[in-house]
Scaffold this motif. Structure first.
Motif, PDB file in Angstrom:
ATOM      1  N   PRO A  94      15.701  36.640  37.812  1.00  0.00           N
ATOM      2  CA  PRO A  94      15.112  36.700  36.249  1.00  0.00           C
ATOM      3  C   PRO A  94      14.247  35.788  36.175  1.00  0.00           C
ATOM      4  O   PRO A  94      14.427  34.430  35.547  1.00  0.00           O
ATOM      5  CB  PRO A  94      16.317  35.946  35.449  1.00  0.00           C
ATOM      6  CG  PRO A  94      16.925  35.607  36.743  1.00  0.00           C
ATOM      7  CD  PRO A  94      16.683  36.401  37.598  1.00  0.00           C
ATOM      8  N   ASP A  95      12.884  36.577  35.908  1.00  0.00           N
ATOM      9  CA  ASP A  95      11.385  35.238  36.421  1.00  0.00           C
ATOM     10  C   ASP A  95      11.212  34.461  35.193  1.00  0.00           C
ATOM     11  O   ASP A  95      11.137  33.473  35.059  1.00  0.00           O
ATOM     12  CB  ASP A  95      10.052  36.175  36.893  1.00  0.00           C
ATOM     13  CG  ASP A  95      10.594  36.325  38.317  1.00  0.00           C
ATOM     14  OD1 ASP A  95      10.971  36.081  38.953  1.00  0.00           O
ATOM     15  OD2 ASP A  95      10.085  37.266  38.806  1.00  0.00           O
ATOM     16  N   SER A  96      11.076  35.421  33.940  1.00  0.00           N
ATOM     17  CA  SER A  96      10.348  34.624  32.976  1.00  0.00           C
ATOM     18  C   SER A  96      11.476  33.564  32.128  1.00  0.00           C
ATOM     19  O   SER A  96      10.916  33.028  31.861  1.00  0.00           O
ATOM     20  CB  SER A  96      10.357  36.313  31.976  1.00  0.00           C
ATOM     21  OG  SER A  96       8.975  36.574  32.611  1.00  0.00           O
ATOM     22  N   PRO A  97      12.909  34.242  32.038  1.00  0.00           N
ATOM     23  CA  PRO A  97      13.881  33.110  31.246  1.00  0.00           C
ATOM     24  C   PRO A  97      13.877  31.538  33.067  1.00  0.00           C
ATOM     25  O   PRO A  97      13.483  30.680  31.555  1.00  0.00           O
ATOM     26  CB  PRO A  97      14.790  33.816  31.682  1.00  0.00           C
ATOM     27  CG  PRO A  97      15.241  35.280  31.910  1.00  0.00           C
ATOM     28  CD  PRO A  97      13.296  35.845  31.923  1.00  0.00           C
ATOM     29  N   THR A  98      13.497  31.866  33.038  1.00  0.00           N
ATOM     30  CA  THR A  98      13.703  30.925  33.642  1.00  0.00           C
ATOM     31  C   THR A  98      12.577  30.115  33.526  1.00  0.00           C
ATOM     32  O   THR A  98      12.542  29.017  33.874  1.00  0.00           O
ATOM     33  CB  THR A  98      13.403  31.181  35.781  1.00  0.00           C
ATOM     34  OG1 THR A  98      14.647  31.967  36.020  1.00  0.00           O
ATOM     35  CG2 THR A  98      13.728  29.885  36.552  1.00  0.00           C
ATOM     36  N   ALA A  99      11.489  30.510  33.994  1.00  0.00           N
ATOM     37  CA  ALA A  99      10.104  29.599  33.163  1.00  0.00           C
ATOM     38  C   ALA A  99      10.444  29.618  32.209  1.00  0.00           C
ATOM     39  O   ALA A  99       9.469  28.283  32.056  1.00  0.00           O
ATOM     40  CB  ALA A  99       8.958  31.010  33.150  1.00  0.00           C
TER      41      ALA A  99
END
Length: 201
Positions: A49-54
Motif C-alpha cells: 500500500p504505497d500511497s496510504p503509507t506516504a
C-alpha cells in the motif's frame, strides 16, 4: 502571495484540517488495497500500500507540527514518497484512460487526491528540517520498494496495464530519482527557503 500563503499553511486550524483529511485519506487508501493485501504474502505486506503509507508519513509530520516539533525522518519520507506516489497514481490513471478510453469517477478522484498529496508534500517543505542522512534513508526506502514492486511483482494492481509492466517499472525507477532530487532541491540545497512552524499561530 507567499507572504499570505505560508502563514495560512502554518495556522493551527489549517494543520488540524489537513491532519483530519490525511487521516481519512490514509484509512481509505488502506481499505482500497484490502483485496490485494489478502493475496499478498505476509513478508511483503508493508510494501504494497504505497500511497496510504506516504500519506501516513505526512500525518506524522503534521502531528509533529501541531506539537511544535519537527520529525525530520518523517519529513524526508513524506516529501519523497508523496511526490513519487502522487505523480505515479496520476500517470497510471491517465494510462488507464488512454488504454481503455474511459475513466470512472473513482479514477478521477484518485488523480485529484494523489496530485494533492504531491503538492502538499512540497508546499510544506520550507518547514522541514531534513539532514542529508534523512534523505539518504528515505531514498533507500523508496528504491528498495522499487525492487519489491518490480522484481517480486508486488506493485499496485492495474490489470489494464499488465502488458506495459516493464515500461512502468522503468518509469517508476526514474520517478523515484526525480522525487529524491525534488527532496534535495527543496530541503537540503544551500539558500533554500526556510520558515519556522513554531512562530505561526
Amino acid at each position: 502571495m507567499i507572504s499570505r500563503l505560508y502563514p495560512f499553511l502554518a495556522n493551527r486550524s489549517v494543520l488540524w484540517l489537513l491532519l483530519i483529511i490525511n487521516l481519512g485519506g490514509t484509512a481509505y487508501g488502506y481499505y482500497w488495497y484490502q483485496s490485494q493485501l489478502k493475496d499478498t504474502p505476509g513478508i511483503f505486506l508493508p510494501f504494497v500500500p504505497d500511497s496510504p503509507t506516504a500519506s501516513l508519513f505526512f500525518v506524522f509530520v503534521l502531528i509533529a507540527f501541531l506539537l511544535g516539533k519537527n520529525w525530520p525522518l518523517m519529513e524526508a519520507l513524506a516529501i519523497v514518497s508523496l511526490v513519487k506516489y502522487g505523480i505515479w497514481a496520476v500517470v497510471m490513471n491517465l494510462l488507464v484512460f488512454i488504454v481503455s478510453g474511459e475513466l470512472d469517477w473513482i479514477g478521477l478522484m484518485l488523480m485529484g487526491s494523489h496530485l494533492a498529496m504531491a503538492i502538499e508534500g512540497v508546499l510544506y517543505s520550507p518547514f522541514y528540517r531534513i539532514k542529508a542522512w534523512h534523505l539518504v534513508l528515505a531514498s533507500i526506502v523508496v528504491l528498495h520498494n522499487e525492487i519489491i514492486d518490480y522484481v517480486f511483482m508486488m506493485m499496485p494492481t492495474y490489470h489494464l496495464l499488465d502488458l506495459y509492466i516493464r515500461e512502468i517499472g522503468y518509469f517508476t525507477f526514474w520517478l523515484s530519482i526525480l522525487s529524491i532530487g525534488i527532496g534535495y532541491f527543496f530541503c537540503l540545497r544551500k539558500n533554500r527557503f526556510i520558515l519556522s512552524i513554531k512562530s505561526s499561530s
